[in-house]
Scaffold this motif. Structure first.
Motif, PDB file in Angstrom:
ATOM      1  N   TYR A 149       0.672  -0.895  -0.623  1.00  0.00           N
ATOM      2  CA  TYR A 149      -0.277   0.303   0.216  1.00  0.00           C
ATOM      3  C   TYR A 149       0.872   1.569  -0.318  1.00  0.00           C
ATOM      4  N   ARG A 197      -3.161   3.210  -2.321  1.00  0.00           N
ATOM      5  CA  ARG A 197      -3.860   2.984  -1.211  1.00  0.00           C
ATOM      6  C   ARG A 197      -4.610   3.822  -0.829  1.00  0.00           C
ATOM      7  N   PRO A 198      -6.237   3.276  -0.343  1.00  0.00           N
ATOM      8  CA  PRO A 198      -7.200   4.205  -0.111  1.00  0.00           C
ATOM      9  C   PRO A 198      -7.171   5.186   0.781  1.00  0.00           C
ATOM     10  N   ARG A 199      -7.852   6.008   0.899  1.00  0.00           N
ATOM     11  CA  ARG A 199      -7.695   7.460   2.206  1.00  0.00           C
ATOM     12  C   ARG A 199      -8.334   6.870   2.612  1.00  0.00           C
ATOM     13  N   SER A 200      -8.663   5.480   3.673  1.00  0.00           N
ATOM     14  CA  SER A 200      -9.693   5.066   4.384  1.00  0.00           C
ATOM     15  C   SER A 200      -7.750   4.463   5.074  1.00  0.00           C
ATOM     16  N   VAL A 201      -7.503   4.297   4.439  1.00  0.00           N
ATOM     17  CA  VAL A 201      -5.847   3.262   4.605  1.00  0.00           C
ATOM     18  C   VAL A 201      -5.142   4.191   5.610  1.00  0.00           C
ATOM     19  N   PRO A 202      -4.592   4.973   6.622  1.00  0.00           N
ATOM     20  CA  PRO A 202      -3.924   6.036   6.975  1.00  0.00           C
ATOM     21  C   PRO A 202      -2.092   5.735   7.256  1.00  0.00           C
ATOM     22  N   LEU A 230     -12.065  -6.768   7.404  1.00  0.00           N
ATOM     23  CA  LEU A 230     -12.188  -5.619   7.097  1.00  0.00           C
ATOM     24  C   LEU A 230     -12.889  -5.727   5.556  1.00  0.00           C
ATOM     25  N   ASN A 231     -12.621  -6.509   4.526  1.00  0.00           N
ATOM     26  CA  ASN A 231     -12.836  -6.881   3.249  1.00  0.00           C
ATOM     27  C   ASN A 231     -12.639  -8.153   2.617  1.00  0.00           C
TER      28      ASN A 231
END
Length: 264
Positions: A149, A197-202, A230-231
């Motif tokens: 990510y 990485r998606p925005r939801s991944v910190p 989670l997914n």
């Protein structure tokens, strides 16, 4: 003997409850455990049969004070840890634990790429022999995929290509999620993928996929063992299914395998 240089050869869980982690991963992935502690440090091996697959240890106090969560760390085999650590720095990465000897095991350094995804450089001692050959793709209990990510996967790939000579494979268009770039170690079978990485991944990090016989059964074990799915399940090219999970202490991992006949 396959050349194992520049491959992921070991996987290590640093966590806040090693006892619970042994039970959890034993149930979910089917791993056994074996004590490999040294005088200065408790250490457990995760095993498939007699073969060690990875390690388990307490999250170091220094890491806890810095706010580091429980996490899986991948070890990449190199010919010379000191040279490789210097190369990481020259390419814009960071050395967190400088080259250090593990008595009777080998030499390692904990580093991160320029986008702060961490991994370990590792060179076993000659007496340890070479790490085991990579298992056949899909072998239960082994690691089936390595996923980065990244903030910018193209810059990340340039780092790993310069660092280890990894090669680009197929680039998969994931629509709004952008490109998913496969990579191989030697130009052969894909070993993993990189994407933004998606925005939801910190944060940036490496996610490791463990092979299981049946994803649905394993997902139920994740939940009953106190973890979270989670997914997924999501189907991926080739017909396998994946789920991305969090263990009871918060470490991220993923599972890959088939699904039961009722879900075909």
């Amino acid at each position: 003997m396959t050349d194992l240089a520049s491959r992921f050869v070991w996987y290590e869980l640093m966590t806040t409850d090693t006892g619970r982690a042994k039970v959890f991963y034993g149930s979910v992935v089917g791993w056994g455990t074996r004590d490999a502690s040294q005088p200065h440090m408790a250490y457990t091996l995760f095993t498939i049969g007699e073969q060690p697959i990875g390690g388990l240890m307490d999250l170091p106090e220094q890491a806890r004070k810095m706010g580091a969560p429980p996490n899986w760390l991948g070890y990449v085999s190199v010919a010379d840890v000191d040279v490789a650590a210097s190369k990481v720095t020259s390419l814009g990465g960071t050395v967190h634990v400088p080259p250090t000897d593990i008595p009777e095991v080998g030499r390692f350094a904990v580093v991160s790429d320029p986008q702060k995804a961490a991994f370990t450089l590792f060179k076993p001692l000659p007496m340890q022999g070479e790490p085991p050959e990579p298992a056949e793709m899909g072998t239960p209990g082994h690691i089936g995929w390595h996923e980065l990510y990244a903030d910018d996967w193209e810059k990340a790939f340039a780092f790993y290509e310069a660092m280890f000579g990894w090669k680009k494979g197929e680039a998969i268009d994931m629509g709004e999620m952008g490109t998913y770039q496969l990579f191989s170690v030697d130009g052969g079978q894909a070993a993993g993928g990189m994407f933004n990485r998606p925005r939801s991944v910190p944060a940036t990090f490496w996610l490791f996929y463990f092979n299981v016989d049946d994803v649905d059964t394993a997902a139920a074990r994740v939940e009953s063992g106190g973890g979270k799915v989670l997914n997924g399940p999501m189907e991926v090219p080739g017909g396998a299914w994946i789920i991305q999970c969090q263990d009871p202490q918060g470490a991220m991992f993923a599972l890959v395998g088939a699904r039961g006949q009722g879900h075909a």
